[in-house]
Design a protein around this motif. Structure first.
Motif, PDB file in Angstrom:
ATOM      1  N   MET A 125     -13.624  15.716  -3.058  1.00 46.73           N
ATOM      2  CA  MET A 125     -12.559  16.795  -2.404  1.00 46.73           C
ATOM      3  C   MET A 125     -12.978  18.346  -3.061  1.00 46.73           C
ATOM      4  N   THR A 126     -12.926  19.403  -2.726  1.00 45.30           N
ATOM      5  CA  THR A 126     -12.677  20.168  -3.397  1.00 45.30           C
ATOM      6  C   THR A 126     -11.571  21.267  -3.863  1.00 45.30           C
ATOM      7  N   VAL A 127     -10.226  21.024  -4.404  1.00 41.73           N
ATOM      8  CA  VAL A 127      -9.120  21.460  -4.540  1.00 41.73           C
ATOM      9  C   VAL A 127      -8.627  23.004  -4.291  1.00 41.73           C
ATOM     10  N   GLU A 128      -7.819  23.393  -2.757  1.00 45.05           N
ATOM     11  CA  GLU A 128      -7.912  25.143  -2.971  1.00 45.05           C
ATOM     12  C   GLU A 128      -6.151  25.146  -4.117  1.00 45.05           C
ATOM     13  N   LEU A 129      -7.401  26.265  -5.057  1.00 41.67           N
ATOM     14  CA  LEU A 129      -6.568  26.688  -5.852  1.00 41.67           C
ATOM     15  C   LEU A 129      -5.700  28.196  -5.565  1.00 41.67           C
ATOM     16  N   PRO A 130      -4.335  28.452  -6.346  1.00 42.67           N
ATOM     17  CA  PRO A 130      -3.550  29.434  -5.953  1.00 42.67           C
ATOM     18  C   PRO A 130      -4.460  30.401  -6.964  1.00 42.67           C
ATOM     19  N   VAL A 131      -4.332  31.977  -6.358  1.00 40.37           N
ATOM     20  CA  VAL A 131      -4.511  33.195  -7.799  1.00 40.37           C
ATOM     21  C   VAL A 131      -3.894  33.559  -8.688  1.00 40.37           C
ATOM     22  N   LYS A 132      -4.172  33.442  -9.677  1.00 32.92           N
ATOM     23  CA  LYS A 132      -3.302  33.796 -11.276  1.00 32.92           C
ATOM     24  C   LYS A 132      -4.070  34.499 -11.801  1.00 32.92           C
TER      25      LYS A 132
ATOM     26  N   GLY B 297       0.829  14.819  -8.240  1.00 29.49           N
ATOM     27  CA  GLY B 297       1.802  13.644  -9.107  1.00 29.49           C
ATOM     28  C   GLY B 297       1.708  13.821 -10.456  1.00 29.49           C
ATOM     29  N   GLY B 298       0.406  14.002 -11.247  1.00 30.03           N
ATOM     30  CA  GLY B 298       0.376  14.086 -13.070  1.00 30.03           C
ATOM     31  C   GLY B 298       0.380  15.439 -13.477  1.00 30.03           C
ATOM     32  N   GLY B 299      -0.081  14.916 -14.874  1.00 33.04           N
ATOM     33  CA  GLY B 299       0.159  16.222 -15.873  1.00 33.04           C
ATOM     34  C   GLY B 299      -0.476  16.876 -15.634  1.00 33.04           C
ATOM     35  N   VAL B 300      -2.267  15.460 -15.437  1.00 31.65           N
ATOM     36  CA  VAL B 300      -3.728  16.077 -15.328  1.00 31.65           C
ATOM     37  C   VAL B 300      -3.138  17.251 -14.341  1.00 31.65           C
ATOM     38  N   ALA B 301      -3.118  17.120 -13.434  1.00 31.80           N
ATOM     39  CA  ALA B 301      -3.191  18.241 -11.653  1.00 31.80           C
ATOM     40  C   ALA B 301      -2.953  18.687 -11.963  1.00 31.80           C
ATOM     41  N   GLU B 302      -1.414  18.975 -12.267  1.00 31.89           N
ATOM     42  CA  GLU B 302      -0.059  19.947 -13.162  1.00 31.89           C
ATOM     43  C   GLU B 302      -1.239  21.541 -13.485  1.00 31.89           C
ATOM     44  N   LEU B 303      -1.622  20.743 -15.017  1.00 29.61           N
ATOM     45  CA  LEU B 303      -2.244  21.210 -15.358  1.00 29.61           C
ATOM     46  C   LEU B 303      -3.530  22.606 -14.946  1.00 29.61           C
ATOM     47  N   LEU B 304      -5.018  21.750 -14.739  1.00 30.91           N
ATOM     48  CA  LEU B 304      -5.322  21.633 -13.441  1.00 30.91           C
ATOM     49  C   LEU B 304      -5.183  23.094 -12.544  1.00 30.91           C
ATOM     50  N   MET B 305      -4.203  22.951 -12.228  1.00 31.26           N
ATOM     51  CA  MET B 305      -3.785  24.059 -11.423  1.00 31.26           C
ATOM     52  C   MET B 305      -3.528  25.341 -11.368  1.00 31.26           C
ATOM     53  N   THR B 306      -3.113  25.802 -13.054  1.00 29.45           N
ATOM     54  CA  THR B 306      -3.374  26.418 -14.216  1.00 29.45           C
ATOM     55  C   THR B 306      -4.642  26.720 -14.869  1.00 29.45           C
ATOM     56  N   ILE B 307      -5.394  26.006 -14.780  1.00 25.22           N
ATOM     57  CA  ILE B 307      -6.477  26.580 -16.148  1.00 25.22           C
ATOM     58  C   ILE B 307      -7.434  27.057 -15.162  1.00 25.22           C
ATOM     59  N   VAL B 308      -7.662  26.143 -14.382  1.00 27.24           N
ATOM     60  CA  VAL B 308      -8.863  26.363 -12.996  1.00 27.24           C
ATOM     61  C   VAL B 308      -8.639  28.514 -12.826  1.00 27.24           C
ATOM     62  N   PRO B 309      -7.363  28.338 -12.155  1.00 28.37           N
ATOM     63  CA  PRO B 309      -7.215  29.949 -11.660  1.00 28.37           C
ATOM     64  C   PRO B 309      -7.718  31.265 -12.798  1.00 28.37           C
ATOM     65  N   LEU B 310      -6.877  30.212 -14.353  1.00 23.75           N
ATOM     66  CA  LEU B 310      -7.527  31.579 -14.970  1.00 23.75           C
ATOM     67  C   LEU B 310      -8.266  31.530 -15.354  1.00 23.75           C
ATOM     68  N   MET B 311      -9.059  30.650 -15.987  1.00 28.10           N
ATOM     69  CA  MET B 311     -11.042  30.425 -16.202  1.00 28.10           C
ATOM     70  C   MET B 311     -11.500  31.766 -15.101  1.00 28.10           C
TER      71      MET B 311
ATOM     72  N   ALA C 188     -15.417  28.605 -12.057  1.00 27.21           N
ATOM     73  CA  ALA C 188     -14.760  27.724 -12.041  1.00 27.21           C
ATOM     74  C   ALA C 188     -14.388  27.181 -11.118  1.00 27.21           C
ATOM     75  N   SER C 189     -14.176  25.514 -10.280  1.00 27.63           N
ATOM     76  CA  SER C 189     -13.889  25.578  -9.663  1.00 27.63           C
ATOM     77  C   SER C 189     -13.210  23.736  -9.758  1.00 27.63           C
ATOM     78  N   TRP C 190     -12.397  23.349  -9.346  1.00 26.28           N
ATOM     79  CA  TRP C 190     -11.914  21.752  -9.161  1.00 26.28           C
ATOM     80  C   TRP C 190     -11.910  20.739  -8.236  1.00 26.28           C
ATOM     81  N   GLU C 191     -12.776  19.421  -8.480  1.00 28.64           N
ATOM     82  CA  GLU C 191     -12.873  18.249  -7.250  1.00 28.64           C
ATOM     83  C   GLU C 191     -12.020  16.881  -8.311  1.00 28.64           C
ATOM     84  N   VAL C 192     -11.399  16.461  -6.916  1.00 29.38           N
ATOM     85  CA  VAL C 192     -10.960  15.501  -6.802  1.00 29.38           C
ATOM     86  C   VAL C 192     -11.467  13.769  -6.677  1.00 29.38           C
TER      87      VAL C 192
END
Length: 406
Positions: free
Chosen positions: A1-8, A45-59, A66-70
């Motif tokens: 599943m590809t995670v939809e990400l915010p713009v940062k 629900g976990g710290g890794v998910a929180e990290l990626l929610m910022t790291i990937v948009p900033l990349m 950059a993208s994020w798959e679950v």
């Protein structure tokens, strides 16, 4: 599943760390268009998910594709990976051949169904660790990012797991204490970060904070000791309650236990009930979870309402919740485990103690001395600003990626 990400936007972070932002843009020019995919077990629900929610948009803002798959997996798989997580932290648990078979099968299925075509594939933690084993790509560089404490793993499980992880070019660990063969020659020390502009850390006005205090029956006239942790045996929330009870003998305090029930942790529900029973009917022990509508903004407010942070984990990969509390100018009293001991400087911006009595005495000392409490809090925030913000994290990633692709 590809995670939809915010713009940062990186430019929004210049007020915190302009030097890092400038370095990221320069790295981005050199890596422009490079395709990077992150893979982990859960989007929430976990710290890794929180990290990626910022790291990937900033990349992305730096020019990286950059993208994020679950992972897509049944609950049985997460029962197995919870065992795997615990054994990598040293638990003596048997993982059957059938369970190993399910682990491999889910990884193989996800290798086929997820969107993994990339120049660099970054795999987070053990759950998706075998995905590269099932990929036929000579053009992709593989990086394993371990977010847990593997300093004393169950070697039988560790050796079996890592036997099929020889394709990785780098292995990233919070601290070098966690590194074990076969990763000793490719290991990189790689601490995580917090996002100062996320709902969990952004500045809040007093009205918002007081409204949340009222909603969750937090008495603003009493000191508040706060633990932010998943319902997991390693977090030892029983000791947190014991520490609170000892402090309570001297001061009229409250204890907030703040948590989210993670999708990939079925064991958490059982432990939640055990901790509730242990707390009993004490009205000053507040369980503040997503079951009661506690999301990131509420966690932010609760931490800002806090007097002192407490962390009683007996094992901890890093413990970003500590940096989050420190960012709000509150010292944390914690056990010196894993990444905790590089965030808290004992006697400077918090205290590192092991026994329940010593933890309680450290909290009491800060409650007695408001000047020290405030000084520790200011130093705590500055430590996080210099070391553990998202911009420093993205810069480390891009420097690492550049070294790998070259």
């Amino acid at each position: 599943m590809t995670v939809e990400l915010p713009v940062k936007k990186l430019s929004d972070y210049s007020i915190f760390a302009s030097e890092d932002v400038e370095a990221i843009f320069e790295l981005g020019k050199r890596l422009k268009g490079l395709k990077v995919v992150h893979v982990n077990a859960t989007a929430y629900g976990g710290g890794v998910a929180e990290l990626l929610m910022t790291i990937v948009p900033l990349m992305r803002d730096a020019g990286i594709d950059a993208s994020w798959e679950v992972l897509e997996a049944p609950m049985e798989f997460f029962n197995v990976t919870k065992k795997l997580h615990n054994t990598l932290q040293g638990a003596d648990i048997e993982i059957s051949d059938e369970e190993w078979g399910l682990f491999e099968k889910v990884n193989e299925e996800n290798a086929k169904k997820l969107k993994l075509d990339s120049d660099v594939l970054i795999i987070h933690d053990p759950q998706p660790a075998y995905i590269p084993y099932f990929l036929d790509s000579t053009n992709t560089q593989y990086i394993w990012r371990c977010h847990i404490d593997t300093s004393t793993p169950n070697l039988k499980v560790w050796n079996r797991l890592t036997s099929k992880m020889t394709m990785y070019k780098r292995a990233l660990f919070h601290i070098m204490d966690y590194v074990k063969p076969p990763f000793d020659k490719i290991a990189v020390e790689f601490p995580p970060s917090i996002d100062p502009l996320s709902p969990k850390n952004i500045e809040m006005n007093e009205k918002e904070i007081i409204e949340i205090a009222k909603r969750y029956n937090i008495d603003v006239s009493k000191p508040l000791i706060t633990v932010v942790a998943r319902f997991d045996p390693w977090k030892d929330l029983f000791s947190a309650i014991d520490v609170y009870r000892k402090v309570k003998e001297r001061y009229d305090v409250q204890l907030a236990i703040v948590s989210a029930m993670a999708k990939d942790d079925p064991e958490g529900w059982i432990f939640f009930e055990d901790v509730l029973r242990y707390a009993g009917t004490d009205k000053d022990i507040l369980f503040l979870t997503d079951l009661k509508g506690v999301s990131h903004l509420e966690v932010n407010a609760i931490q800002r309402l806090s007097t002192i942070g407490l962390h009683t984990a007996t094992r901890e990969g890093f413990g970003l919740v500590i940096s989050e509390m420190m960012w709000k100018e509150h010292p944390v009293v914690a056990r010196p485990v894993g990444g905790v001991k590089i965030q808290i400087e004992d006697g400077i911006n918090g205290y590192l103690r092991t026994d329940v009595d010593d933890l309680a005495n450290a909290i009491s000392e800060l409650l007695e001395n408001k000047s020290k409490l405030n000084d520790f809090g200011k130093r705590a925030k500055e430590k996080v600003r210099k070391t553990y913000l998202s911009t420093a994290h993205v810069r480390r990633y891009l420097e690492l990626i550049e070294s790998v692709v070259k």
